[in-house]
Design a protein around this motif. Structure first.
Motif, short mmCIF file in Angstrom:
data_model
loop_
_atom_site.label_atom_id
_atom_site.label_comp_id
_atom_site.label_asym_id
_atom_site.label_seq_id
_atom_site.Cartn_x
_atom_site.Cartn_y
_atom_site.Cartn_z
N MET A 1 0.84 -1.20 0.00
CA MET A 1 0.00 0.00 0.00
C MET A 1 0.87 1.24 0.00
O MET A 1 1.91 1.29 0.66
N ILE A 2 0.45 2.24 -0.75
CA ILE A 2 1.06 3.58 -0.74
C ILE A 2 0.09 4.47 0.04
O ILE A 2 -1.02 4.73 -0.41
N ALA A 29 3.14 -0.11 10.29
CA ALA A 29 2.85 0.13 8.87
C ALA A 29 3.60 -0.85 7.97
O ALA A 29 3.04 -1.42 7.04
N VAL A 30 4.88 -1.06 8.28
CA VAL A 30 5.68 -2.01 7.50
C VAL A 30 5.08 -3.41 7.60
O VAL A 30 4.98 -4.14 6.60
N ALA A 31 4.67 -3.78 8.81
CA ALA A 31 4.15 -5.13 9.04
C ALA A 31 2.89 -5.41 8.23
O ALA A 31 2.63 -6.58 7.89
N CYS A 32 2.12 -4.39 7.91
CA CYS A 32 0.89 -4.63 7.15
C CYS A 32 1.06 -4.34 5.66
O CYS A 32 0.08 -4.31 4.92
N GLY A 33 2.30 -4.12 5.22
CA GLY A 33 2.56 -4.01 3.79
C GLY A 33 2.62 -2.62 3.22
O GLY A 33 2.67 -2.45 2.00
N ILE A 34 2.63 -1.60 4.06
CA ILE A 34 2.81 -0.23 3.57
C ILE A 34 4.28 -0.01 3.26
O ILE A 34 5.15 -0.25 4.11
N THR A 35 4.58 0.44 2.07
CA THR A 35 5.98 0.63 1.66
C THR A 35 6.38 2.10 1.59
O THR A 35 7.54 2.44 1.78
N LEU A 194 -7.76 5.28 -1.37
CA LEU A 194 -7.98 5.07 0.05
C LEU A 194 -6.67 5.28 0.81
O LEU A 194 -5.59 5.07 0.27
N ALA A 195 -6.78 5.68 2.08
CA ALA A 195 -5.61 5.92 2.92
C ALA A 195 -5.95 5.53 4.35
O ALA A 195 -7.10 5.27 4.69
N SER A 196 -4.92 5.51 5.19
CA SER A 196 -5.12 5.06 6.57
C SER A 196 -5.65 6.16 7.48
O SER A 196 -6.43 5.89 8.40
N ASP A 197 -5.20 7.39 7.29
CA ASP A 197 -5.46 8.47 8.25
C ASP A 197 -5.08 8.01 9.66
O ASP A 197 -5.78 8.29 10.64
N LEU A 225 -6.29 -2.67 -5.64
CA LEU A 225 -4.95 -2.30 -6.10
C LEU A 225 -4.95 -0.90 -6.69
O LEU A 225 -4.05 -0.09 -6.42
N ALA A 226 -5.98 -0.58 -7.46
CA ALA A 226 -6.09 0.76 -8.05
C ALA A 226 -6.24 1.82 -6.97
O ALA A 226 -5.66 2.91 -7.06
N LEU A 227 -6.99 1.50 -5.90
CA LEU A 227 -7.29 2.48 -4.86
C LEU A 227 -6.18 2.64 -3.83
O LEU A 227 -6.10 3.68 -3.17
N THR A 228 -5.36 1.62 -3.65
CA THR A 228 -4.33 1.69 -2.60
C THR A 228 -2.91 1.75 -3.13
O THR A 228 -1.99 2.03 -2.36
N GLU A 229 -2.73 1.49 -4.43
CA GLU A 229 -1.37 1.53 -4.97
C GLU A 229 -1.25 2.34 -6.27
O GLU A 229 -0.40 3.22 -6.37
#
Length: 241
Positions: A1-2, A29-35, A194-197, A225-229
């Motif tokens: 996720m970005i 964040a890293v643990a859940c796949g945010i790069t 989408l984002a985490s806020d 994928l389109a919404l998060t990356e």
């Protein structure tokens, strides 16, 4: 996720309260796949009168601390700007941190109050687009006036804004009204990304693995994928060049 919306930067707003908490959040964040994350502290004249000049040294210190922990998380500095003429009109917007670029235009993340869509918001969005600025409206699903009249979200998009949804809204983190609005906005194809806020370890944390898995099942991996990356990276990539 970005992730293009986070209040991880410590001690500047209602997000992370200490450097250690911010570092713990970075690990989550890293643990859940945010790069990649664009950190977006509030700029709000009344409560958080931050600026690019005041935020930059805090960001640089935090970035160095993340690197010292060897966390594989790329960071950039942006802001979440409360809609206010003093911050956005004339050339004032040029001094605000952006969250990236899209089609050669600077992208500004804007926050409405939760109670209403302020008078003049549509005109402001149109004016910003005329200045070759791409506005993004953060979490419209949590605005009570949008909840009551979802057509207002369409009006914001038609004026030229992108709409950013919050992942936690889909699981009821912000109440049933926001959950219902988020679902209807998603069904209508109105969210652009989408984002985490994320704010703190124990409240609105960046640990999104379970929620993202549920959203993948509900809406399909290609759409998520389109919404998060895909679009988030198109916006943010200039910040990481």
């Amino acid at each position: 996720m970005i992730d293009l919306h986070s209040h991880m930067l410590p001690e500047v707003d209602d997000g992370a309260r200490t450097l250690e908490e911010a570092l713990e959040m970075a690990g989550m964040a890293v643990a859940c796949g945010i790069t990649h994350m664009v950190l977006t502290p509030h700029i709000n004249l009344r409560h958080y009168p931050n600026s690019l000049e005041s935020l930059t040294p805090v960001f640089e210190a935090f970035q160095a601390a993340v690197k010292s922990r060897a966390l594989p998380l790329q960071l950039a500095l942006g802001a979440e700007v409360r809609i206010a003429p003093e911050l956005l009109m004339g050339t004032a917007w040029q001094k605000l941190p952006t969250i990236g670029q899209l089609n050669g235009k600077p992208v500004l993340l804007l926050e409405m109050p939760y109670s209403q869509v302020p008078a003049g918001t549509i005109e402001l969005i149109r004016w910003l687009t005329q200045q070759q600025v791409q506005p993004v409206i953060a979490h419209p699903e949590r605005n009570r006036e949008v909840m009551a009249h979802l057509s207002l979200a369409q009006d914001l998009k038609h004026a030229g804004a992108l709409l950013q949804g919050t992942v936690g809204a889909f699981t009821g983190d912000f109440g049933e009204g926001a959950k219902a609005a988020a679902t209807q906005l998603m069904q209508g194809g109105l969210f652009d990304y989408l984002a985490s806020d994320s704010h703190r370890q124990d409240k609105r944390s960046p640990q999104l693995s379970t929620v993202l898995a549920e959203l993948n099942r509900a809406w399909g991996e290609e759409r998520m994928l389109a919404l998060t990356e895909t679009l988030p990276w198109q916006i943010a990539q200039s910040k990481f060049a």
